[in-house]
Enzyme design. Structure first.
Site, PDB file in Angstrom:
ATOM      1  N   LYS A 149       0.817  -1.210   0.000  1.00  0.00           N
ATOM      2  CA  LYS A 149       0.000   0.000   0.000  1.00  0.00           C
ATOM      3  C   LYS A 149       0.855   1.267   0.000  1.00  0.00           C
ATOM      4  O   LYS A 149       0.626   2.184  -0.791  1.00  0.00           O
ATOM      5  CB  LYS A 149      -0.930   0.000   1.218  1.00  0.00           C
ATOM      6  CG  LYS A 149      -1.718   1.295   1.419  1.00  0.00           C
ATOM      7  CD  LYS A 149      -2.597   1.634   0.219  1.00  0.00           C
ATOM      8  CE  LYS A 149      -3.383   2.913   0.478  1.00  0.00           C
ATOM      9  NZ  LYS A 149      -4.243   3.265  -0.664  1.00  0.00           N
TER      10      LYS A 149
ATOM     11  N   CYS B 102      -3.349  10.510   1.407  1.00  0.00           N
ATOM     12  CA  CYS B 102      -2.440   9.388   1.127  1.00  0.00           C
ATOM     13  C   CYS B 102      -1.101   9.815   0.551  1.00  0.00           C
ATOM     14  O   CYS B 102      -0.053   9.594   1.157  1.00  0.00           O
ATOM     15  CB  CYS B 102      -3.122   8.402   0.187  1.00  0.00           C
ATOM     16  SG  CYS B 102      -4.573   7.601   0.907  1.00  0.00           S
TER      17      CYS B 102
END
Length: 477
Positions: free
Chosen positions: A232, A290
């Protein structure tokens, strides 16, 4: 593999009741998709009843989405599962005890990217709340993007301390990172492949059972918890790197008098077996929760799990350099603004700036780490007056955000487009100039959403990211 945990899960049976902790951009769509799956009986959304976010509980229980941007299908599906009695929201974490599986989707920012120390306070609080009410055989899944090693270390320790149970023996624990983008939340969860990593094979298998029913075209890719964490953070670091490359190219094109979008189309046209030339889009800056931090989570994981690193890392790594380039882009927007004002014979001191777009991404209300914020601060420090418009965003931490576009444009010396909301693609240069009341207003396009020639013909001074072909145009008299 623990025979004890497997026997507990066998006795408990299939996953039927699910808890989702954190009712935000990840938790809400995940919860309603779980609730819509016939394999599951009920889903509970857990949300703190805090002054800043407690309002979500009532809205969700009425079938109303608190997300204000354009999210196709979300509110309809929310209304459906609430009406069917399959989803509700509460602040009572004692109801975790009845859940077969609990996911946590809580933000994990950094206190200070310079020292790479993550702020896990909100995630820690959520883990403790879950741990206090954890029952045998429950699956706990972290969906939050975290520093590699967090699931096996911090999360495991907190859950065991609070519950008195042992991960891998009494309950299952896994990491299954979200892979969504605002504006297409439901689509992304259904269609993107799902990375699932347990602390052991039993935990991984139980997590696969949880996610398989909500996937349509997406498939499940199993791996270890730490490998899932690295996957991720790495995929976001790579995306940040690709955007930085596009931004660096845009800056070079500006310097050389070239249109970066022509160059981009040319690069992207080279296709064939063994050839990969995909190139992302340049722009006014990278925002969101993010990309602005996940390179640092990746770097931090290497330092924590790898010890003393002998190779370039941190700010010296290619990911660190990419971060610097993307963080530079709002400053470049300031540079273009000052250049444009200079061509109009004006100084930033006393100038009126209409800043269009406060959300970090188009057609969304997501303002997290918006690149417009450092731009606004820099322009105000230079003595300009900045008015902000965004059709999806309300006032933000003391910054007044208007929904009235005409009022924002009135009297503007310079119009600056920071977000590619569809509202701005249809700006009429004649009308904008009329509202500005200026002979030669400036327009700075950070997302390539307007036609430069149309604005130049109307008498504007145009500046655009990567538009070296237009940034020194003749001013129409």
């Amino acid at each position: 593999m623990s025979k004890k945990l497997q026997s507990i899960i066998n006795a408990r049976g299939p996953i039927r009741n699910i808890g989702v902790v954190g009712m935000g951009y990840v938790g809400i769509p995940a919860a309603v998709l779980f609730a819509d799956a016939p394999e599951f009986e009920s889903v509970i959304g857990f949300q703190r009843d805090s002054p800043s976010s407690g309002y979500k509980i009532g809205m969700l229980n009425r079938g109303e989405s608190p997300l204000k941007g354009e999210e196709p299908g979300l509110e309809d599906l929310l209304g459906k599962v609430v009406g069917a009695g399959k989803f509700r929201c509460t602040s009572d974490f004692s109801e975790v005890a009845a859940c077969d599986a609990v996911t946590l989707a809580i933000q994990t920012p950094f206190l200070d990217p310079k020292d790479l120390i993550p702020d896990f306070s909100a995630l820690t609080e959520g883990l403790r709340a879950v741990g206090r009410h954890l029952s045998e055989g429950t699956l706990v899944v972290l969906e939050s993007t975290v520093t590699p090693g967090t699931t096996e270390r911090m999360a495991r320790e907190i859950l065991e301390d609070e519950s008195g149970l042992v991960a891998g023996e009494d309950f299952a624990l896994a990491h299954a990172p979200e892979r969504v983008m605002v504006g297409r939340l439901l689509k992304n969860i259904r269609e993107h492949d799902r990375i699932v990593g347990g602390i052991d094979d039993i935990s991984t298998a139980r997590a696969v059972e949880l996610y398989r029913p909500v996937l349509t075209t997406g498939t499940i890719i199993p791996m270890s918890a730490t490998a899932a964490e690295v996957t991720k953070t790495a995929e976001n670091a790579f995306r940040d790197l690709q955007i930085a490359a596009a931004n660096q190219l845009a800056l070079h094109c500006e310097a050389m008098g070239v249109n970066v979008y022509d160059v981009r189309a040319g690069i992207d046209s080279l296709k064939g077996e063994g050839i990969t030339r995909a190139i992302l889009w340049p722009g006014a800056g990278v925002g969101g929760h993010c990309l602005t931090k996940d390179s640092w989570h990746l770097e931090r994981g290497a330092q924590v799990l790898g010890g003393d690193l002998w190779y370039p890392h941190g700010e010296e790594s290619i990911f660190g350099v990419a971060r610097k380039i993307n963080e530079f882009m709002p400053r470049h927007m300031v540079h273009l603004t000052v250049e444009g004002l200079g061509r109009a014979g004006k100084s930033p001191e006393g100038a009126n700036v209409a800043l269009l777009g406060w959300a970090f991404i188009q057609n969304s209300d997501d303002t997290r780490n918006t690149p417009a914020e450092p731009y606004l601060a820099a322009m105000e420090e230079a003595g300009a007056t900045v008015r902000v418009h965004d059709p999806f965003v309300d006032n933000y931490l003391g910054i007044e955000v208007s929904h009235d576009l005409d009022a924002t444009l009135a009297g503007a010396d310079v119009v600056v487009i920071f977000t590619g909301h569809h509202h701005y693609a249809s700006l009429d240069p004649v009308r904008v100039k009329e509202l500005s009341g200026r002979e030669h207003p400036v327009i700075v396009d950070g997302r390539n959403v307007v036609d430069p020639d149309a604005f130049i013909r109307a008498g504007f001074i145009y500046k655009g990211i990567g538009r070296g072909d237009k940034n020194s145009h003749l001013i129409r008299r």
